[in-house]
Design an enzyme around this catalytic site. Structure first.
Site, PDB file in Angstrom:
ATOM      1  N   HIS A  56     -16.506   1.852  12.627  1.00 40.67           N
ATOM      2  CA  HIS A  56     -16.338   0.661  11.774  1.00 40.67           C
ATOM      3  C   HIS A  56     -16.702  -0.577  12.572  1.00 40.67           C
ATOM      4  CE1 HIS A  56     -12.442   0.740  13.837  1.00 40.67           C
ATOM      5  NE2 HIS A  56     -12.161  -0.462  13.370  1.00 40.67           N
ATOM      6  N   HIS A  58     -15.324  -3.424  13.627  1.00 41.92           N
ATOM      7  CA  HIS A  58     -14.496  -4.306  14.454  1.00 41.92           C
ATOM      8  C   HIS A  58     -15.027  -4.398  15.886  1.00 41.92           C
ATOM      9  CE1 HIS A  58     -10.784  -4.013  11.603  1.00 41.92           C
ATOM     10  NE2 HIS A  58     -11.634  -4.949  11.239  1.00 41.92           N
ATOM     11  N   ASP A  60     -13.717  -4.526  18.793  1.00 40.10           N
ATOM     12  CA  ASP A  60     -13.208  -3.649  19.855  1.00 40.10           C
ATOM     13  C   ASP A  60     -13.738  -2.221  19.707  1.00 40.10           C
ATOM     14  OD1 ASP A  60     -11.507  -3.392  17.551  1.00 40.10           O
ATOM     15  OD2 ASP A  60      -9.962  -2.457  18.793  1.00 40.10           O
ATOM     16  N   HIS A  61     -14.624  -2.013  18.725  1.00 36.26           N
ATOM     17  CA  HIS A  61     -15.278  -0.704  18.547  1.00 36.26           C
ATOM     18  C   HIS A  61     -16.795  -0.770  18.749  1.00 36.26           C
ATOM     19  CE1 HIS A  61     -11.716   1.478  16.899  1.00 36.26           C
ATOM     20  NE2 HIS A  61     -11.313   0.221  16.889  1.00 36.26           N
ATOM     21  N   HIS A 115      -8.625   0.761   6.453  1.00 37.94           N
ATOM     22  CA  HIS A 115      -8.557  -0.187   7.575  1.00 37.94           C
ATOM     23  C   HIS A 115      -9.698  -1.201   7.431  1.00 37.94           C
ATOM     24  CE1 HIS A 115      -7.867  -1.612  11.658  1.00 37.94           C
ATOM     25  NE2 HIS A 115      -9.137  -1.370  11.948  1.00 37.94           N
ATOM     26  N   ASP A 132      -9.857   3.794  13.643  1.00 42.20           N
ATOM     27  CA  ASP A 132      -8.561   3.162  13.386  1.00 42.20           C
ATOM     28  C   ASP A 132      -7.991   3.585  12.037  1.00 42.20           C
ATOM     29  OD1 ASP A 132      -8.862   1.859  15.782  1.00 42.20           O
ATOM     30  OD2 ASP A 132      -9.229  -0.124  14.919  1.00 42.20           O
ATOM     31  N   HIS A 170      -6.780   4.246  19.634  1.00 42.32           N
ATOM     32  CA  HIS A 170      -5.756   3.431  20.309  1.00 42.32           C
ATOM     33  C   HIS A 170      -4.584   4.284  20.778  1.00 42.32           C
ATOM     34  CE1 HIS A 170      -7.254  -0.655  19.388  1.00 42.32           C
ATOM     35  NE2 HIS A 170      -7.686  -0.133  18.253  1.00 42.32           N
TER      36      HIS A 170
HETATM   37 ZN   LIG Z   1     -10.343  -1.691  13.717  1.00 39.83          ZN
END
Ligand SMILES: [Zn+2]
Length: 259
Positions: A56, A58, A60-61, A115, A132, A170
């Site tokens: 996805h 985001h 942090d990905h 998410h 996530d 995570h």
């Molecule tokens: Zn995320």
């Protein structure tokens, strides 16, 4: 079974390196939010980055995608069909496959919105890389999707074979299990898993991967059909919750305000 190496990033992210079953020195990297720890892991272990899987949009990905691709143009990059993702990925949706023929790796794609609106998961070789969406003993926050969508997405993941290893993105397991105790104080499987995870974390070891069998037993978000979870959600909400998505929506809200 797949050989998978974790790379830690930021405070609690895992970036997964999937080793080729044909040549363990070649890896596919899942959700590289940061290029630097990935480059360090590749260099120190003499590994060659041979593909990317992205779940996805985001940061942090996908924050490390462009930097990782700078000297590796042409490696296969896969991402969700309906999200804006760096690295010009091949766009996949449920029913598609992420193929790495020269690595001996192939993954089926599931749509798992909730998410984010276009979140996908990769299933193959006895494992699922779910970003996530599903965490151990928890699930992702609802940033773009509805509770009903997330409940459907989690139900798809819960329906995978029980022994499927779950590689989420995570390390949230301990705090998730503390919330789980509030929902299901008498869940013995969750209680013994909590003490196991406390030992792992005390040694600074990852609690991930988990597996689908365990998550069905300890994860309240996969247990909306369980009477004790339903009763706890109804007591929290102060009203009847006739459907599983309604139970899910209440425990997701409950978790958001849980300290
Ligand atoms: Zn995320």
């Amino acid at each position: 079974m797949l050989q998978v190496t974790p790379v830690r990033a930021f405070t609690d992210n895992y970036i997964w390196l999937i080793h080729s079953p044909q040549d363990a020195a070649r890896v596919v990297v899942v959700d590289p939010g940061d290029a630097k720890p990935v480059e360090r892991a590749l260099a120190s272990r003499n590994l060659t980055l041979s593909g990317l899987l992205l779940t996805h949009h985001h940061g942090d990905h996908v924050g490390g995608v462009e930097e990782l691709l700078q000297n590796r143009r042409g490696i296969p990059v896969y991402g969700p069909a309906t999200e804006v993702i760096p690295g010009n990925p091949q766009r996949l949706r449920e029913g598609d496959r992420a193929l790495f023929p020269d690595l001996g790796l192939a993954f089926d794609v599931l749509d798992v919105p909730g998410h984010t609106a276009g979140h996908i998961a990769y299933v193959g070789h006895g494992a699922v890389f779910c970003g996530d969406t599903l965490f151990s003993a928890g699930c992702g926050r609802l940033f773009e999707g509805t509770a009903e969508q997330m409940h459907d997405s989690l139900s798809k993941l819960a329906a995978l074979p029980a022994e499927t290893l779950v590689y989420c993105a995570h390390e949230y397991t301990l705090s998730n299990l503390k919330f789980g105790q509030a929902v299901e104080p008498h869940n013995q499987a969750a209680a013994s898993y909590l003490s196991h995870c406390r030992e792992l974390r005390a040694r600074d070891e990852a609690t991930i991967p988990t597996d689908i069998r365990r998550e069905r037993n300890v994860n309240p978000f996969l247990r909306c059909d369980d009477q004790s979870v339903k009763q706890a959600a109804e007591a929290y909400a102060g009203r009847r919750l006739p459907s599983q998505p309604e139970v899910f929506a209440v425990i997701r809200q409950w978790k958001d305000s849980f300290r």
